[in-house]
Design a protein around this motif. Sequence first.
Motif, PDB file in Angstrom:
ATOM      1  N   ILE A 546       4.414   3.918   7.997  1.00  9.46           N
ATOM      2  CA  ILE A 546       3.015   3.789   7.565  1.00  9.46           C
ATOM      3  C   ILE A 546       2.319   5.122   7.852  1.00  9.46           C
ATOM      4  O   ILE A 546       2.452   5.680   8.953  1.00  9.46           O
ATOM      5  N   THR A 547       1.589   5.614   6.882  1.00 12.21           N
ATOM      6  CA  THR A 547       0.753   6.807   7.101  1.00 12.21           C
ATOM      7  C   THR A 547      -0.666   6.492   6.647  1.00 12.21           C
ATOM      8  O   THR A 547      -0.872   5.750   5.674  1.00 12.21           O
ATOM      9  N   ILE A 548      -1.644   7.059   7.388  1.00  8.30           N
ATOM     10  CA  ILE A 548      -3.038   6.875   6.997  1.00  8.30           C
ATOM     11  C   ILE A 548      -3.732   8.235   6.976  1.00  8.30           C
ATOM     12  O   ILE A 548      -3.312   9.193   7.635  1.00  8.30           O
ATOM     13  N   HIS A 568      -7.146   5.480   3.866  1.00 11.20           N
ATOM     14  CA  HIS A 568      -6.096   5.433   2.830  1.00 11.20           C
ATOM     15  C   HIS A 568      -4.764   5.097   3.526  1.00 11.20           C
ATOM     16  O   HIS A 568      -4.277   5.882   4.342  1.00 11.20           O
ATOM     17  N   VAL A 569      -4.156   3.937   3.186  1.00 16.63           N
ATOM     18  CA  VAL A 569      -2.960   3.431   3.884  1.00 16.63           C
ATOM     19  C   VAL A 569      -1.773   3.422   2.903  1.00 16.63           C
ATOM     20  O   VAL A 569      -1.881   2.869   1.800  1.00 16.63           O
ATOM     21  N   GLU A 570      -0.682   4.014   3.326  1.00 17.04           N
ATOM     22  CA  GLU A 570       0.554   3.998   2.536  1.00 17.04           C
ATOM     23  C   GLU A 570       1.674   3.379   3.372  1.00 17.04           C
ATOM     24  O   GLU A 570       2.024   3.892   4.425  1.00 17.04           O
ATOM     25  N   MET A 571       2.242   2.246   2.856  1.00 19.35           N
ATOM     26  CA  MET A 571       3.368   1.551   3.513  1.00 19.35           C
ATOM     27  C   MET A 571       4.626   1.752   2.664  1.00 19.35           C
ATOM     28  O   MET A 571       4.612   1.501   1.454  1.00 19.35           O
ATOM     29  N   THR A 572       5.725   2.162   3.273  1.00 19.26           N
ATOM     30  CA  THR A 572       6.993   2.340   2.565  1.00 19.26           C
ATOM     31  C   THR A 572       8.139   1.771   3.410  1.00 19.26           C
ATOM     32  O   THR A 572       8.054   1.710   4.648  1.00 19.26           O
ATOM     33  N   GLY A 573       9.203   1.357   2.727  1.00 17.38           N
ATOM     34  CA  GLY A 573      10.417   0.913   3.420  1.00 17.38           C
ATOM     35  C   GLY A 573      10.354  -0.489   3.983  1.00 17.38           C
ATOM     36  O   GLY A 573      11.231  -0.870   4.766  1.00 17.38           O
ATOM     37  N   PHE A 574       9.384  -1.298   3.575  1.00 16.91           N
ATOM     38  CA  PHE A 574       9.298  -2.673   4.044  1.00 16.91           C
ATOM     39  C   PHE A 574      10.106  -3.581   3.105  1.00 16.91           C
ATOM     40  O   PHE A 574      10.585  -3.155   2.046  1.00 16.91           O
ATOM     41  N   ASP A 575      10.244  -4.830   3.506  1.00 13.55           N
ATOM     42  CA  ASP A 575      10.943  -5.779   2.641  1.00 13.55           C
ATOM     43  C   ASP A 575      10.163  -5.963   1.351  1.00 13.55           C
ATOM     44  O   ASP A 575       8.934  -6.062   1.365  1.00 13.55           O
ATOM     45  N   PRO A 576      10.845  -6.001   0.231  1.00 16.07           N
ATOM     46  CA  PRO A 576      10.133  -6.138  -1.042  1.00 16.07           C
ATOM     47  C   PRO A 576       9.512  -7.519  -1.221  1.00 16.07           C
ATOM     48  O   PRO A 576      10.000  -8.517  -0.677  1.00 16.07           O
ATOM     49  N   ASN A 577       8.417  -7.532  -1.968  1.00 16.84           N
ATOM     50  CA  ASN A 577       7.744  -8.782  -2.342  1.00 16.84           C
ATOM     51  C   ASN A 577       7.461  -9.682  -1.140  1.00 16.84           C
ATOM     52  O   ASN A 577       7.700 -10.889  -1.169  1.00 16.84           O
ATOM     53  N   THR A 578       6.961  -9.064  -0.096  1.00 12.18           N
ATOM     54  CA  THR A 578       6.719  -9.777   1.160  1.00 12.18           C
ATOM     55  C   THR A 578       5.277  -9.562   1.597  1.00 12.18           C
ATOM     56  O   THR A 578       4.735  -8.461   1.502  1.00 12.18           O
ATOM     57  N   ARG A 579       4.654 -10.626   2.107  1.00 11.59           N
ATOM     58  CA  ARG A 579       3.277 -10.527   2.591  1.00 11.59           C
ATOM     59  C   ARG A 579       3.279 -10.101   4.055  1.00 11.59           C
ATOM     60  O   ARG A 579       4.051 -10.611   4.875  1.00 11.59           O
ATOM     61  N   TYR A 580       2.405  -9.138   4.369  1.00 14.10           N
ATOM     62  CA  TYR A 580       2.251  -8.634   5.740  1.00 14.10           C
ATOM     63  C   TYR A 580       0.778  -8.639   6.110  1.00 14.10           C
ATOM     64  O   TYR A 580      -0.106  -8.502   5.254  1.00 14.10           O
ATOM     65  N   GLU A 581       0.510  -8.753   7.416  1.00 13.38           N
ATOM     66  CA  GLU A 581      -0.843  -8.625   7.958  1.00 13.38           C
ATOM     67  C   GLU A 581      -1.002  -7.228   8.561  1.00 13.38           C
ATOM     68  O   GLU A 581      -0.202  -6.806   9.398  1.00 13.38           O
ATOM     69  N   VAL A 582      -2.028  -6.519   8.111  1.00 14.47           N
ATOM     70  CA  VAL A 582      -2.304  -5.155   8.584  1.00 14.47           C
ATOM     71  C   VAL A 582      -3.423  -5.216   9.620  1.00 14.47           C
ATOM     72  O   VAL A 582      -4.520  -5.714   9.344  1.00 14.47           O
ATOM     73  N   ARG A 619      -9.905   8.654  17.061  1.00 13.78           N
ATOM     74  CA  ARG A 619      -8.617   8.367  16.417  1.00 13.78           C
ATOM     75  C   ARG A 619      -8.629   6.952  15.831  1.00 13.78           C
ATOM     76  O   ARG A 619      -9.210   6.028  16.408  1.00 13.78           O
ATOM     77  N   VAL A 620      -7.917   6.808  14.684  1.00 19.22           N
ATOM     78  CA  VAL A 620      -7.692   5.493  14.078  1.00 19.22           C
ATOM     79  C   VAL A 620      -6.205   5.352  13.762  1.00 19.22           C
ATOM     80  O   VAL A 620      -5.492   6.349  13.571  1.00 19.22           O
ATOM     81  N   TRP A 621      -5.729   4.122  13.700  1.00 20.56           N
ATOM     82  CA  TRP A 621      -4.338   3.835  13.301  1.00 20.56           C
ATOM     83  C   TRP A 621      -4.229   2.363  12.892  1.00 20.56           C
ATOM     84  O   TRP A 621      -5.143   1.568  13.162  1.00 20.56           O
ATOM     85  N   VAL A 622      -3.131   2.021  12.226  1.00 23.68           N
ATOM     86  CA  VAL A 622      -2.882   0.621  11.846  1.00 23.68           C
ATOM     87  C   VAL A 622      -1.471   0.241  12.295  1.00 23.68           C
ATOM     88  O   VAL A 622      -0.605   1.094  12.515  1.00 23.68           O
ATOM     89  N   GLU A 623      -1.249  -1.068  12.404  1.00 20.74           N
ATOM     90  CA  GLU A 623       0.072  -1.599  12.762  1.00 20.74           C
ATOM     91  C   GLU A 623       0.410  -2.776  11.847  1.00 20.74           C
ATOM     92  O   GLU A 623      -0.459  -3.586  11.498  1.00 20.74           O
ATOM     93  N   VAL A 627       5.177  -2.095  13.550  1.00 15.44           N
ATOM     94  CA  VAL A 627       5.349  -0.717  13.054  1.00 15.44           C
ATOM     95  C   VAL A 627       3.968  -0.055  13.076  1.00 15.44           C
ATOM     96  O   VAL A 627       3.020  -0.547  12.454  1.00 15.44           O
ATOM     97  N   ARG A 628       3.861   1.069  13.780  1.00 15.98           N
ATOM     98  CA  ARG A 628       2.571   1.752  13.966  1.00 15.98           C
ATOM     99  C   ARG A 628       2.508   2.998  13.096  1.00 15.98           C
ATOM    100  O   ARG A 628       3.489   3.728  12.935  1.00 15.98           O
ATOM    101  N   SER A 629       1.353   3.222  12.517  1.00 16.45           N
ATOM    102  CA  SER A 629       1.140   4.414  11.694  1.00 16.45           C
ATOM    103  C   SER A 629       0.903   5.630  12.588  1.00 16.45           C
ATOM    104  O   SER A 629       0.915   5.556  13.817  1.00 16.45           O
ATOM    105  N   ASN A 630       0.657   6.760  11.937  1.00 15.18           N
ATOM    106  CA  ASN A 630       0.251   7.967  12.654  1.00 15.18           C
ATOM    107  C   ASN A 630      -1.152   7.781  13.237  1.00 15.18           C
ATOM    108  O   ASN A 630      -1.948   6.956  12.755  1.00 15.18           O
ATOM    109  N   TYR A 631      -1.445   8.528  14.324  1.00 17.25           N
ATOM    110  CA  TYR A 631      -2.812   8.569  14.843  1.00 17.25           C
ATOM    111  C   TYR A 631      -3.588   9.602  14.024  1.00 17.25           C
ATOM    112  O   TYR A 631      -3.187  10.764  13.930  1.00 17.25           O
ATOM    113  N   TYR A 632      -4.690   9.152  13.472  1.00 20.88           N
ATOM    114  CA  TYR A 632      -5.458  10.033  12.588  1.00 20.88           C
ATOM    115  C   TYR A 632      -6.838  10.269  13.202  1.00 20.88           C
ATOM    116  O   TYR A 632      -7.564   9.311  13.495  1.00 20.88           O
TER     117      TYR A 632
END
Length: 637
Positions: A546-548, A568-582, A619-623, A627-632
């Motif tokens: 995850i990058t923000i 701006h949140v970009e998620m890659t490499g997760f299971d396809p067609n799956t619902r996640y809570e950010v 700083r802000v970040w998401v999980e 899986v934790r994103s970068n600290y922005y």
Amino acid sequence: MDERTSHGLRRRLPMALLVAVVVAGVAVAVSAAGRPLPGLNVAPGGHWVAFPGLDRVFHINGSARTVDASAEVPGLEPGSQVVQGETSGYVVGRSRIHEFGKSDLSVERSFVPPTGEVPVAIETPGGPYLVYREAGRVVRLGDGAVTIPAGGVLGDPVATPDGTVWLHRLDSGVLCRLPRDAEQVSCPVAAPAGHTGGLTVVGRDAAFVDTTSDVLRPVTGDGFGEPVPARMDLPPGARIAPADADGRVAVLDPATRRLHLVDAAGLDGRRAPATPISLALADGDYAGPTVSGSSVVLLDLTRSTVLTYSSQGDPKRTMPVPPEAGEPRLARGEDARVYVDGAEGRHVLVVDHDGAVNQVPVVGTQRPDEPGAPVAPPPESPVSQPQNGPAQNGPVQNGPAQNGPPPGGGQNRPPSGGDGGRPPGQTQSPPSSSRAVPPPSPPPVPASPPGLPPGLRATVQGENVQLTWGAAPPNGAAVTAYQISWRPGSGAGGAMTRPGSARSATLSGLQQGVTYTVTVVAENSAGRGAPATVQTLVPVQRTPQITIRRGEDTTYDGCEAPDCAYMHVEMTGFDPNTRYEVEVFSDNTDYSNPGRGVRTDAEGNEVFEDFPFESVGYRVWVEVNGVRSNYYVWPGG
């Protein structure tokens, strides 16, 4: 294209048949060299056998005497038989018929038969056909499938080489024909009232064996041709072969246990028929007769033994049916060979056109000749002494028999002057010839290729696939190796050899996101056996990230420009067609946001903008699922 367009226009199924479509996995056949076969285009004839215990059907290549393909058919009923047409095979049970494609070996649909009785199956051009004798119905499978009423209880059907099916109505004696592609029967002729008999095929034409008048009557679309005398007293309960063998029609008399070979060559009108040949059989019950090329085939049900004879009555082969095969039955394949298989589907005997019999283990267990296997008693001779004394060589002469059966081929005849129940004015037929043949010794059962390796499984372990299987039945010779091959839907695959003691193998170097068909074939000194197949998908190895960063400016409920903007949140490499809570976090303790739910696309990715923020220098970040994103660090506007 919807289901109605893709399937409904391709086949017109009768309403009595159509119920549901089922889908099964594809099982790819493998040649003796370990290469997957392109469906059944390489084996247009042969015979299919059902193995209900494995929910699979296997194709027996009669000329090569090997198993060269198999398909998974879930839900097989015990005792199912398999028939084939030009492009499809059909597994026929009492309550279900499953259709599978011969090119891709996958189940296309299933439907309900018109009745629960076991039909007589006929493989012929324009078919195959299922004849439900008690119900008086004929089902033609394949393109344009229909259920055709035939009008009453039927005798044994036959088919001429042009694909015409002939039917005998037992109640009225009417003979009906169903030409290729026709949707109703026509009935051009009837046997004389009260006459018994049955249909056969001589050369390319149908004929009626009249067991009351003791004649053979050629049958055409216009009626009966000139009758030809059988030159013997044909029994009313005779069982008649569906075709001739080199111009002779085999007739089994189950009451006296005699096999008669009646000359039908006289039907062409060029010569008088020759004297019939009569053979005495051992006491017991028999199935048949039927014909493989120029050979006559009987199945001795009492001793579970196959018997073959030449068209001149010479015994060709005596072969016991393996006890693990289940209750044996005769089937005449599309290639005009006779196949003997059982309800269990483990072994098949192939009867060649010259009368030779060969065993083809499908997935057999222990062979009778292996150490520890039960020893069966030797089969009795297929040709034994007749019931009324030993048979003499040559034709039976009129008058008292000399060490031979009474006149008429050994049947009990009334005293001189009696009419034996024959119609008035009808003379007694001349007797047939009878032979005594020394019993042939059953040959030792030779080693044959191993059976199918049971329990083949494929387990994905990272970028590798781990295979496991059970010991293949050796069938008379120790398993020396397992040949393993794997192939994707397109492109190159690979192969390896493991020793006969191996029960596992690891496949590496596979492509991610690709489905492979894996085949394991056991090998012994007699050759390679039946293939076991499994399909496995090698998943793409994903590393969720995850990058923000700062997104578009916004003004939102106390968040003011120029510092306020979306994340701006970009998620890659997760299971396809799956619902996640950010979940959203910040080191500004005054900031709070409940987060949101998102669904990844077919590639396992998702990009979005949300979560307004304005605290410059914090700083802000998401999980997501740990899986934790970068600290922005939030910049100013």
